[in-house]
Enzyme design. Structure first.
Site, short mmCIF file in Angstrom:
data_model
loop_
_atom_site.label_atom_id
_atom_site.label_comp_id
_atom_site.label_asym_id
_atom_site.label_seq_id
_atom_site.Cartn_x
_atom_site.Cartn_y
_atom_site.Cartn_z
N ASN A 7 0.88 -1.17 0.00
CA ASN A 7 0.00 0.00 0.00
C ASN A 7 0.91 1.22 0.00
OD1 ASN A 7 -1.79 2.05 0.46
ND2 ASN A 7 -2.69 1.17 2.31
N ARG A 87 -2.90 -2.02 -3.16
CA ARG A 87 -4.10 -1.24 -2.89
C ARG A 87 -4.09 -0.03 -3.83
NH1 ARG A 87 -5.35 2.94 1.75
NH2 ARG A 87 -7.60 3.11 1.43
N HIS A 176 -12.98 2.99 1.18
CA HIS A 176 -12.85 1.98 2.26
C HIS A 176 -13.44 0.64 1.81
CE1 HIS A 176 -12.67 5.11 5.80
NE2 HIS A 176 -11.47 4.80 5.33
N ARG A 238 -11.23 15.53 8.56
CA ARG A 238 -12.17 15.85 7.47
C ARG A 238 -13.54 16.20 8.03
NH1 ARG A 238 -11.10 10.56 3.98
NH2 ARG A 238 -9.26 10.20 5.25
N GLU A 383 -7.71 -5.22 6.01
CA GLU A 383 -7.71 -4.83 4.60
C GLU A 383 -6.61 -5.55 3.82
OE1 GLU A 383 -8.08 -0.62 6.20
OE2 GLU A 383 -8.87 -0.39 4.18
#
Ligand code: AMP
Length: 399
Positions: A7, A87, A176, A238, A383
């Protein structure tokens, strides 16, 4: 054979090596941080027995990757690798499922780089570098957006004139996806093993980034993030949902350029913005105990909006069988789970305080109270495991 998962971020390189035949946990994993920053590069390296931290001199992604290959060579890992999974944050409308890397795929991917300018170029560089250092290994790309390819049009379209969708591809994509996809599989397995229904579920990924996902029969049918990962829940830095009129006001009345508004909404808002002190849940829970009002308010806004998002996702489902908490906050914070579920009393969702306190560890992840209409679970997300699994399936790697 083992699968390497990469990733690659703008200043980081996360990796994990799996032998899925033996165990679900990675054999080795690590994080290389502060790449390309003129400061020493920080490395965390774990095997199944220990975790170590150290630094190497400042370097770029290419040298970081070469360092990794040297380390793999020394430990005899390189020879065990049968494939690499990457990813990739945003696959646009083109990539609706994981793909094997080919020259044609790389060409098409280049057209997607602008869709996620903070992430996609770094993900792409990771693929190119890996091809250079492991030219003999098949490589697979797993997209964060792909799990949401099953969302119906009425849920992914914004109420904007058609041409903005047709010409600019402005629509909701969702992110996600690797986490929600893992939760969909794992929750179903746990529910089946316990003779419970798992047709309709809401997955709540609460970490530094936060999103919810409505899962019907194992497929995503709606999610809180949209055209970018800014839409939806309150996150570490965020804002999540705000009235688009706020952006117009900031541009017109405060003369803020687009980049400044972007920085405000992506990097200075959320938990950090409201509390004024931190984007980190643990820090805010401590500050709240000390009586810091803005931190308490940030936590209240966070819990309220997360609960609202669960309600929104339920609209996409014929019924709710299970609500699943995951991500750093969802997996580790009993108090935040309790505060969110407190807002969901109207849906007859309740927690068992003791099971919630221990993250459901003694109860197969179940934390709902006896009168709750739906199950509530805590499931640690994996993940990287999901990327390794997809890579294994696509590359046909043999053990
Ligand atoms: P992630 O992005 O999934 O790594 O999650 C990061 C977030 O999880 C941060 O806000 C952390 O403060 C939060 N977190 C991690 N451990 C805990 C904990 N034990 N209690 C509360 N929050 C936690």
């Amino acid at each position: 054979m083992n699968i390497l998962v990469i990733n690659c971020g703008s200043s980081s390189l996360k990796f994990a090596v799996f032998n899925l035949h033996e165990t679900d946990a990675p054999l080795w994993s690590g994080l290389i941080e502060r790449i390309g920053t003129h400061t020493p590069v920080s490395i965390s390296w774990s095997d199944q027995a220990q975790k170590v931290h150290f630094e190497i001199p400042a370097c770029q992604h290419r040298q970081a990757m070469e360092w990794l290959v040297d380390k793999f060579d020394q430990l005899g890992i390189t020879a065990t690798l049968g494939g690499v999974g990457h990813r990739f944050v945003h696959g646009g409308e083109t990539f609706r499922q994981s793909v094997l890397v080919t020259p044609a795929v790389l060409d098409t991917l280049k057209a997607c780089l602008d869709l996620a300018p903070l992430h996609n170029p770094a993900n792409f560089e990771g693929i190119e570098l890996t091809q250079k250092v492991f030219p003999h290994l098949p490589q697979c790309i797993v997209f964060d957006t792909a799990f949401h390819a099953t969302i119906p049009e009425h849920a992914y379209r914004y109420a904007l004139p058609e041409k903005y969708y047709a010409e600019h591809h402005i629509r909701r994509y969702g992110f996600h996806g690797t986490s929600h996809s893992y939760i969909a599989k794992k929750a179903r397995q746990i529910l089946q093993e316990n003779d419970c229904d798992g047709l309709g579920m809401v997955s709540l990924h609460l970490g530094n980034g936060c999103s919810s996902c409505a899962i019907l029969d194992g497929k995503s049918v709606d999610t809180s993030m949209g055209f970018t990962p800014l839409e939806g829940l309150v996150m570490g830095t965020r804002s999540g949902d705000i009235d688009p009129g706020v952006c117009l006001y900031l541009a017109e009345k405060c003369q803020m350029p687009a980049q400044e508004i972007s920085d405000l909404l992506n990097k200075k808002s959320g938990l950090l913005g409201v509390s004024g002190v931190s984007n980190d849940m643990r820090t805010l829970l401590e500050k709240e105990k000390e009586g810091h009002g803005p931190s308490a308010l940030a936590l209240h806004v966070f819990a309220y909006k997360a609960a609202q998002s669960v309600g929104k996702m339920m609209v996409a489902l014929p019924r709710l069988d299970a609500l699943v908490f995951t991500g750093g906050i969802g997996e580790n914070s009993p108090t935040m789970r309790a505060r969110i579920v407190e807002h969901l009393k109207c849906f007859h969702l309740f927690l068992a305080p003791q099971a919630n306190h221990t993250h459901g560890k003694a109860d197969d992840g179940f934390i709902q109270g006896p009168t709750s209409l739906a199950k509530v679970l805590v499931i640690p997300t994996q993940e990287e495991w999901l990327i390794a699994q997809e890579t294994l399936e696509l590359t046909g790697t043999r053990y």
